[in-house]
Every structure is written in C-alpha cells, then in structure tokens.
Scaffold this motif. Structure first.
Motif, PDB file in Angstrom:
ATOM      1  N   ALA A 178       0.810  -1.213   0.000  1.00 13.61           N
ATOM      2  CA  ALA A 178       0.000   0.000   0.000  1.00 13.61           C
ATOM      3  C   ALA A 178       0.844   1.264   0.000  1.00 13.61           C
ATOM      4  CB  ALA A 178      -0.936   0.002   1.213  1.00 13.61           C
ATOM      5  N   GLU A 179       2.151   1.114  -0.109  1.00 15.66           N
ATOM      6  CA  GLU A 179       3.066   2.250  -0.194  1.00 15.66           C
ATOM      7  C   GLU A 179       4.113   1.948  -1.249  1.00 15.66           C
ATOM      8  OE1 GLU A 179       4.697   3.109   3.602  1.00 15.66           O
ATOM      9  OE2 GLU A 179       2.797   3.704   4.508  1.00 15.66           O
ATOM     10  N   GLY A 180       4.551   2.996  -1.943  1.00 11.17           N
ATOM     11  CA  GLY A 180       5.536   2.809  -2.990  1.00 11.17           C
ATOM     12  C   GLY A 180       6.959   2.909  -2.468  1.00 11.17           C
ATOM     13  N   GLY A 181       7.875   3.192  -3.383  1.00  9.77           N
ATOM     14  CA  GLY A 181       9.277   3.343  -2.990  1.00  9.77           C
ATOM     15  C   GLY A 181      10.087   2.096  -3.249  1.00  9.77           C
ATOM     16  N   THR A 182      11.378   2.177  -2.954  1.00  3.30           N
ATOM     17  CA  THR A 182      12.292   1.075  -3.231  1.00  3.30           C
ATOM     18  C   THR A 182      12.000  -0.141  -2.356  1.00  3.30           C
ATOM     19  OG1 THR A 182      13.909   2.029  -1.691  1.00  3.30           O
ATOM     20  CG2 THR A 182      14.106   2.620  -4.021  1.00  3.30           C
ATOM     21  N   MET A 183      11.499   0.089  -1.141  1.00  3.70           N
ATOM     22  CA  MET A 183      11.160  -1.045  -0.280  1.00  3.70           C
ATOM     23  C   MET A 183      10.046  -1.875  -0.899  1.00  3.70           C
ATOM     24  SD  MET A 183      13.029  -1.098   2.553  1.00  3.70           S
ATOM     25  CE  MET A 183      12.059  -1.860   3.829  1.00  3.70           C
ATOM     26  N   ALA A 184       9.070  -1.205  -1.508  1.00  5.14           N
ATOM     27  CA  ALA A 184       7.980  -1.923  -2.161  1.00  5.14           C
ATOM     28  C   ALA A 184       8.502  -2.731  -3.344  1.00  5.14           C
ATOM     29  CB  ALA A 184       6.913  -0.944  -2.611  1.00  5.14           C
ATOM     30  N   LEU A 185       9.441  -2.154  -4.084  1.00  2.09           N
ATOM     31  CA  LEU A 185      10.041  -2.892  -5.200  1.00  2.09           C
ATOM     32  C   LEU A 185      10.763  -4.132  -4.697  1.00  2.09           C
ATOM     33  CD1 LEU A 185      11.435   0.110  -7.297  1.00  2.09           C
ATOM     34  CD2 LEU A 185       9.356  -1.208  -7.706  1.00  2.09           C
ATOM     35  N   ASP A 186      11.424  -4.010  -3.548  1.00  4.52           N
ATOM     36  CA  ASP A 186      12.081  -5.172  -2.943  1.00  4.52           C
ATOM     37  C   ASP A 186      11.056  -6.254  -2.611  1.00  4.52           C
ATOM     38  OD1 ASP A 186      14.482  -3.863  -3.093  1.00  4.52           O
ATOM     39  OD2 ASP A 186      14.550  -3.304  -0.963  1.00  4.52           O
ATOM     40  N   ARG A 187       9.906  -5.832  -2.098  1.00  2.00           N
ATOM     41  CA  ARG A 187       8.889  -6.802  -1.682  1.00  2.00           C
ATOM     42  C   ARG A 187       8.263  -7.517  -2.885  1.00  2.00           C
ATOM     43  NH1 ARG A 187       4.802  -4.168   2.365  1.00  2.00           N
ATOM     44  NH2 ARG A 187       4.121  -6.364   2.468  1.00  2.00           N
ATOM     45  N   ILE A 188       8.218  -6.835  -4.019  1.00  2.00           N
ATOM     46  CA  ILE A 188       7.751  -7.500  -5.237  1.00  2.00           C
ATOM     47  C   ILE A 188       8.730  -8.607  -5.626  1.00  2.00           C
ATOM     48  CG2 ILE A 188       7.413  -7.214  -7.725  1.00  2.00           C
ATOM     49  CD1 ILE A 188       6.198  -4.495  -7.139  1.00  2.00           C
ATOM     50  N   GLU A 189      10.021  -8.289  -5.595  1.00  2.00           N
ATOM     51  CA  GLU A 189      11.036  -9.288  -5.931  1.00  2.00           C
ATOM     52  C   GLU A 189      10.989 -10.458  -4.953  1.00  2.00           C
ATOM     53  OE1 GLU A 189      14.783  -7.368  -6.058  1.00  2.00           O
ATOM     54  OE2 GLU A 189      14.338  -6.196  -7.882  1.00  2.00           O
ATOM     55  N   GLN A 190      10.810 -10.159  -3.658  1.00  2.00           N
ATOM     56  CA  GLN A 190      10.755 -11.221  -2.651  1.00  2.00           C
ATOM     57  C   GLN A 190       9.545 -12.125  -2.859  1.00  2.00           C
ATOM     58  OE1 GLN A 190      10.773  -8.845   0.886  1.00  2.00           O
ATOM     59  NE2 GLN A 190      12.933  -8.262   0.662  1.00  2.00           N
ATOM     60  N   ALA A 191       8.431 -11.527  -3.248  1.00  2.00           N
ATOM     61  CA  ALA A 191       7.227 -12.324  -3.492  1.00  2.00           C
ATOM     62  C   ALA A 191       7.429 -13.264  -4.672  1.00  2.00           C
ATOM     63  CB  ALA A 191       6.034 -11.403  -3.741  1.00  2.00           C
ATOM     64  N   VAL A 192       8.069 -12.768  -5.715  1.00  2.00           N
ATOM     65  CA  VAL A 192       8.342 -13.607  -6.885  1.00  2.00           C
ATOM     66  C   VAL A 192       9.282 -14.750  -6.507  1.00  2.00           C
ATOM     67  CG1 VAL A 192       9.410 -13.645  -9.164  1.00  2.00           C
ATOM     68  CG2 VAL A 192       7.914 -11.749  -8.531  1.00  2.00           C
ATOM     69  N   GLN A 193      10.303 -14.447  -5.711  1.00  2.00           N
ATOM     70  CA  GLN A 193      11.231 -15.487  -5.272  1.00  2.00           C
ATOM     71  C   GLN A 193      10.534 -16.545  -4.423  1.00  2.00           C
ATOM     72  OE1 GLN A 193      14.249 -13.195  -3.291  1.00  2.00           O
ATOM     73  NE2 GLN A 193      15.089 -12.361  -5.189  1.00  2.00           N
ATOM     74  N   ALA A 194       9.467 -16.125  -3.717  1.00  2.00           N
ATOM     75  CA  ALA A 194       8.711 -17.058  -2.875  1.00  2.00           C
ATOM     76  C   ALA A 194       7.700 -17.864  -3.672  1.00  2.00           C
ATOM     77  CB  ALA A 194       8.006 -16.293  -1.761  1.00  2.00           C
ATOM     78  N   GLY A 195       7.516 -17.521  -4.961  1.00  2.00           N
ATOM     79  CA  GLY A 195       6.634 -18.300  -5.820  1.00  2.00           C
ATOM     80  C   GLY A 195       5.421 -17.563  -6.364  1.00  2.00           C
ATOM     81  N   ALA A 196       5.306 -16.269  -6.098  1.00  2.00           N
ATOM     82  CA  ALA A 196       4.155 -15.507  -6.590  1.00  2.00           C
ATOM     83  C   ALA A 196       4.106 -15.519  -8.104  1.00  2.00           C
ATOM     84  CB  ALA A 196       4.205 -14.071  -6.082  1.00  2.00           C
ATOM     85  N   THR A 197       2.900 -15.649  -8.634  1.00  2.00           N
ATOM     86  CA  THR A 197       2.715 -15.613 -10.086  1.00  2.00           C
ATOM     87  C   THR A 197       1.775 -14.494 -10.529  1.00  2.00           C
ATOM     88  OG1 THR A 197       0.922 -17.241  -9.875  1.00  2.00           O
ATOM     89  CG2 THR A 197       3.138 -18.088 -10.354  1.00  2.00           C
ATOM     90  N   THR A 198       0.986 -13.958  -9.582  1.00  2.00           N
ATOM     91  CA  THR A 198      -0.035 -12.965  -9.933  1.00  2.00           C
ATOM     92  C   THR A 198      -0.033 -11.808  -8.948  1.00  2.00           C
ATOM     93  OG1 THR A 198      -1.450 -14.672 -10.906  1.00  2.00           O
ATOM     94  CG2 THR A 198      -2.503 -12.584 -10.330  1.00  2.00           C
ATOM     95  N   LEU A 199      -0.257 -10.623  -9.484  1.00  2.00           N
ATOM     96  CA  LEU A 199      -0.436  -9.414  -8.674  1.00  2.00           C
ATOM     97  C   LEU A 199      -1.768  -8.794  -9.060  1.00  2.00           C
ATOM     98  CD1 LEU A 199       2.078  -6.542  -7.950  1.00  2.00           C
ATOM     99  CD2 LEU A 199      -0.107  -6.021  -9.041  1.00  2.00           C
ATOM    100  N   ILE A 200      -2.592  -8.475  -8.058  1.00  2.00           N
ATOM    101  CA  ILE A 200      -3.822  -7.735  -8.330  1.00  2.00           C
ATOM    102  C   ILE A 200      -3.623  -6.296  -7.890  1.00  2.00           C
ATOM    103  CG2 ILE A 200      -4.871  -8.529  -6.151  1.00  2.00           C
ATOM    104  CD1 ILE A 200      -7.618  -8.150  -7.614  1.00  2.00           C
ATOM    105  N   CYS A 201      -3.928  -5.384  -8.789  1.00  2.00           N
ATOM    106  CA  CYS A 201      -3.703  -3.960  -8.559  1.00  2.00           C
ATOM    107  C   CYS A 201      -5.036  -3.218  -8.576  1.00  2.00           C
ATOM    108  CB  CYS A 201      -2.770  -3.398  -9.644  1.00  2.00           C
ATOM    109  SG  CYS A 201      -2.638  -1.600  -9.653  1.00  2.00           S
ATOM    110  N   PHE A 202      -5.222  -2.326  -7.609  1.00  2.00           N
ATOM    111  CA  PHE A 202      -6.341  -1.400  -7.624  1.00  2.00           C
ATOM    112  C   PHE A 202      -5.784  -0.049  -8.036  1.00  2.00           C
ATOM    113  CE2 PHE A 202      -7.783  -4.856  -5.050  1.00  2.00           C
ATOM    114  CZ  PHE A 202      -9.137  -4.952  -5.331  1.00  2.00           C
ATOM    115  N   ALA A 203      -6.250   0.451  -9.173  1.00  2.00           N
ATOM    116  CA  ALA A 203      -5.719   1.698  -9.736  1.00  2.00           C
ATOM    117  C   ALA A 203      -6.856   2.694  -9.918  1.00  2.00           C
ATOM    118  CB  ALA A 203      -5.031   1.425 -11.075  1.00  2.00           C
ATOM    119  N   LEU A 204      -6.909   3.689  -9.051  1.00  2.00           N
ATOM    120  CA  LEU A 204      -7.973   4.679  -9.091  1.00  2.00           C
ATOM    121  C   LEU A 204      -7.381   6.077  -9.219  1.00  2.00           C
ATOM    122  CD1 LEU A 204     -10.232   3.289  -6.219  1.00  2.00           C
ATOM    123  CD2 LEU A 204     -10.334   2.771  -8.659  1.00  2.00           C
TER     124      LEU A 204
END
Length: 297
Positions: A178-204
C-alpha cells in the motif's frame, strides 16, 4: 464531473442547480475545482452575476483557481463561463430564480446527484458482469498464486486493504503493498522469489506515477497483472494482462469508489470458489474468533 450522469426522473425538468450540474458532467475536476463547482451549485441563482473574485471568496479558494476551473470546463476564461451560466438561467417562468430549491430541483441536488451517479456506476458494473468469464479467469489466477500480491497506492489503498483483509481469510499467503518506494520494489522481488505468479492492482484516480514504476517492475519480474481500474483506458492499461474496469464517482469533492469495491468483493467470491479449502479456513477463523471473544456481536 461524472462521465455518465444518471438520468433525470421521467417528466422532471431540472431547475437551476440541475442545469449547473449538467454543465460539469463529463469533466475530470480536481478537488479544488469540485469545491468551486459545488459553490456555484449552492448559489445557482446568483452564479451568473458573480465575478471570479466573488466566486473565489465564496468557495474559499484563490482567484486563479477559479480561472483554471473555467479552462478545465473548456472555456477561454471565467468571463466565458459566466456568459454560459447566464444562458443556463431559469428554464421557465415557474423557476423562482431566488436560490431556493424547488420540487424539480429536489431530485438533482448535489448530494442526490452523487448517490445517483454511484447507482449508475453499479448498474453499469452489473451489466458488464453479465459475461462472467473475465472475473472467473482472474479468480483462477488469484487462487493459484502463492503468495498473492495485492497493490493499491494513495486513493486506491483503501480498496487494496479491504481486498487483502478478506482474501487473507481464505488464501494462505497474501502480501499487501500500500506504499511505494524502493522497499515496495524489494517486496515484489521477494514475493516472486517465494513463488508468486499474480499481482492484483487497484488503480484509481488520481493515478500515482510510482504505481507505473511498480507495475513495470512486476511485469519485468514475470508476474501476471490483474487490474481493477476506473476505466479500461487507465494509465496502467499497457502494464495490465487482465483489466477489470469499474467506474468511480466524481460528483463530490473526493471520488467515490462503490463500484471498484463491489468488483473486489465479486472477485473474492469467485476466488473462494477456486480455493478448495476456503470453507474450512473460514470455519476455522469463526471458531477461533468465538473462542477469543473477538467480536461483540
């Protein structure tokens, strides 16, 4: 302000306030500009005779903001807008023109306009859902992703929080961003490494620039992106694999998002159907909640 204004009740002619509201329909206005619009609606009878300085004082904004408001509506400046307001004067001799709401105005004051706009958005969503396949496709992708990444920034963070809160009751691993920045980018990479295949985004709206950066990173990492957005033509459309549009209301100073919230709940329902142990998880939660006295009712 609303791209799809609700229809006026059959046989009802809008009074001064209603005709002003129709002037603003179809324009994406900033919160400050909506404040000016609401001020003009409240002073519908006097609006055609007010100077830009007087409007600014009534609305509690700066005079340049009034000028920018007029330009946002497609006029060369405030004088051109005021001429248009004079053309929108009383529709018939029955209009008192004294600023008092008539029975005809009562169906189109700004509060009711906002509610009717939301109803229209929900009705449109219901029509779109006549074809269930996009939601079912999204649900299958959401259920299969372990972990499941949920993204929503700024105005969309409330939708992302709500979705993630309920999804966590049936999905074994939900990760909220729910917050951007480099930490959020790190968490995306960590999720992929853990096996994530899908991201759902709410864009308003208004769409944060950093949201584009985060979705770009998600795509580079190989995630399938599902987006619930206010329009199929939202700025993040090119970064989305499956777009699920649900209009927002813009009749008030701040956007209303009943349709995106409803679409999120519909997705949750469909995701539950795709998760074989969702019922067991829900029952386990209810048992734990009862033993802890988690809720008062």
């Amino acid at each position: 302000m609303s791209a799809t204004p609700p229809a006026i009740a059959e046989g009802v002619t809008p009074g001064p306030s209603g005709r002003l509201l129709s002037l603003f329909d179809g324009h994406r206005l900033t919160p400050t500009q909506r404040r000016i619009a609401h001020c003009l609606v409240r002073h519908a009878a006097d609006a055609p005779f007010l100077s830009s300085v007087e409007v600014a004082e009534l609305a509690g904004v700066s005079q340049p903001s009034v000028t920018r408001f007029a330009v946002a509506l497609g006029f060369d400046g405030y004088p051109a807008l005021r001429r248009r307001l004079r053309e929108l004067g009383p529709a018939d001799p029955g209009d008192p023109g004294n600023g008092q709401e008539t029975a005809r105005d009562a169906v189109r004051n700004e509060q009711q306009q906002a509610v009717l706009s939301e109803i229209a958005n929900l009705q449109h969503l219901a029509a779109v859902l006549a074809d269930p396949e996009p939601v079912l496709q999204a649900a299958r992708l959401l259920a299969a992703s372990r972990p499941l990444v949920v993204l929503g920034l700024r105005a969309a963070s409330a939708q992302a929080h709500g979705f993630a809160y309920f999804a966590a009751k049936v999905h074994p691993d939900v990760r909220l961003l729910a917050e951007g920045g480099t930490m959020a980018l790190d968490r995306i990479e960590q999720a992929v490494q853990a096996g994530a295949t899908t991201l759902i985004c709410f864009a308003l709206p208004r769409h944060p620039r950093e949201l584009v950066e985060m979705l770009s990173a998600a795509k580079r990492a190989g995630l399938t992106v599902i987006t619930v957005a206010d329009s199929a033509f939202a700025p993040v459309a090119e970064l989305t694999d499956l777009m699920l549009p649900a209009a927002v209301g813009s009749s008030l100073v701040f956007d209303t998002a009943c349709a995106p919230m409803m679409l999120g709940r519909v997705l949750l329902q469909a995701m539950c159907d795709e998760l074989p142990d969702s019922v067991a998880r829900l029952e386990a939660f209810e048992t734990a909640a009862a033993s802890r006295g988690l809720f008062v009712g």
